[in-house]
Scaffold this active site. Structure first.
Site, mmCIF file in Angstrom:
data_model
loop_
_atom_site.group_PDB
_atom_site.id
_atom_site.type_symbol
_atom_site.label_atom_id
_atom_site.label_comp_id
_atom_site.label_asym_id
_atom_site.label_seq_id
_atom_site.Cartn_x
_atom_site.Cartn_y
_atom_site.Cartn_z
ATOM 1 N N ASP A 63 0.694 -7.828 -5.811
ATOM 2 C CA ASP A 63 0.817 -6.495 -5.226
ATOM 3 C C ASP A 63 1.037 -6.497 -3.711
ATOM 4 O OD1 ASP A 63 -1.731 -7.065 -4.162
ATOM 5 O OD2 ASP A 63 -2.746 -6.059 -5.814
ATOM 6 N N ARG A 77 1.816 -3.542 1.183
ATOM 7 C CA ARG A 77 0.949 -3.375 0.007
ATOM 8 C C ARG A 77 1.625 -2.391 -0.932
ATOM 9 N NH1 ARG A 77 -1.899 -2.970 -3.811
ATOM 10 N NH2 ARG A 77 -4.108 -3.486 -4.019
ATOM 11 N N ASP A 82 -2.836 -2.301 -8.455
ATOM 12 C CA ASP A 82 -3.717 -3.407 -8.065
ATOM 13 C C ASP A 82 -3.578 -4.510 -9.113
ATOM 14 O OD1 ASP A 82 -5.872 -4.867 -6.836
ATOM 15 O OD2 ASP A 82 -7.188 -4.113 -8.412
ATOM 16 N N THR A 83 -3.206 -5.701 -8.682
ATOM 17 C CA THR A 83 -3.120 -6.847 -9.583
ATOM 18 C C THR A 83 -4.339 -7.739 -9.379
ATOM 19 O OG1 THR A 83 -1.856 -8.195 -8.010
ATOM 20 C CG2 THR A 83 -0.594 -6.814 -9.523
ATOM 21 N N GLU A 85 -6.630 -10.934 -8.449
ATOM 22 C CA GLU A 85 -6.528 -11.806 -7.280
ATOM 23 C C GLU A 85 -6.015 -13.206 -7.646
ATOM 24 O OE1 GLU A 85 -6.922 -10.772 -4.315
ATOM 25 O OE2 GLU A 85 -7.921 -8.849 -4.649
ATOM 26 N N ARG A 128 -1.610 -2.435 7.065
ATOM 27 C CA ARG A 128 -0.507 -2.907 6.225
ATOM 28 C C ARG A 128 0.418 -1.747 5.897
ATOM 29 N NH1 ARG A 128 -3.954 -5.555 1.401
ATOM 30 N NH2 ARG A 128 -4.734 -3.401 1.509
#
Length: 272
Positions: A63, A77, A82-83, A85, A128
């Site tokens: 992501d 971002r 959300d992927t 980690e 970001r």
């Protein structure tokens, strides 16, 4: 647990939940190339002519990417997703994290630039850049991550909610299909991902599979031991082999796999 991936030919190798048993639907890294190839061929292509094009520098994880923005190297971002980690300082590596990164990497392979669709606010609290990211031929990275069970809809903060309904509908389909991250119940949480739940489910699935294999092997062994050992009314130990006259009517006190085994136990062959 009612349901536990894997594997697609990435998205296609999906296992549905089964009542009373658990299974792990694992996305195999070696299948990513096939998935990406299918995605490039079949994914909807959007008009990116109104978006902004930037030089692509790196894929950080599923992501997050890095681009050249106004002369500087900056992280982007991906909005609203959300992927898991890949190398977090406290969370470490989470299941499906490496696959999500590899998927994004291969989907953008060979491209020197990406198209960014910005929402209302351009940056998060970490400074970001925030954007919806598309390939040069118009494939939405966010859409494909969600579709293939490699990301969840998350970090929904006003005013950047332009595509939240779209993304939620894609996620719902992946959930219903138990694809990727959704193949292990409770692995995905409101806070992120619980890898302990995933590993426990995987162990349970492997243990169940091992037990079934043991049962199958035992059944096969028993099926191959067809010689019936019987002790008659006179106390004589007689063994009967398939095809003999009284074989079907003989009640076995013991079963043997070979004649030698029966004779070693003190049984003699039936005359007919």
């Amino acid at each position: 647990m009612k349901k536990i991936f894997f594997a697609l030919v990435f998205s296609a190798l999906v296992l549905s939940a089964c009542t009373g048993e658990t299974s792990t639907n694992i996305i195999e890294t070696e299948n990513i190339e096939s998935l990406v190839s299918s995605t490039k061929e079949n994914a909807e292509k959007y008009d990116v002519s109104k978006f902004e094009e930037y030089e692509l520098q790196d894929i950080i994880d599923g992501d997050t990417i890095r681009i050249k923005y106004n002369g500087s190297s900056e992280k982007v971002r991906l909005l609203l997703v959300d992927t898991p980690e890949t190398n977090h300082e406290t969370l470490g590596e989470q299941p499906y994290g490496p696959e999500a990164k590899e998927f994004a990497k291969q989907l953008l392979a060979g491209q020197d630039s990406v198209y960014l669709e910005f929402d209302v606010s351009y940056r998060d609290k970490y400074k970001r850049l925030l954007a919806y990211v598309y390939t040069k031929d118009g494939i939405s990275i966010q859409e494909q991550l969600l579709k293939n069970g490699l990301a969840r809809v998350a970090y929904i903060y006003e005013p950047n909610t332009k595509h939240v309904d779209w993304f939620n509908s894609i996620q719902k389909t992946a959930q219903n299909s138990a694809t990727g991250i959704w193949s292990v119940e409770d692995y995905v949480t409101n806070r992120g991902y619980d890898k302990e739940v995933y590993y426990a489910a995987t162990k349970e699935s492997n243990d169940a599979s091992s037990t079934e294999n043991d049962k199958s092997n035992t059944a096969n062994d028993n099926n191959s031991c067809v010689i019936k050992g019987n002790i008659n009314s006179k106390g004589n130990k007689i063994y009967h082999t398939p095809g003999q006259r009284d074989y079907e009517n003989t009640v076995a006190e013991e079963m043997f796999c070979t004649k030698e085994e029966a004779e070693a136990a003190g049984f003699i062959p039936a005359k007919q």
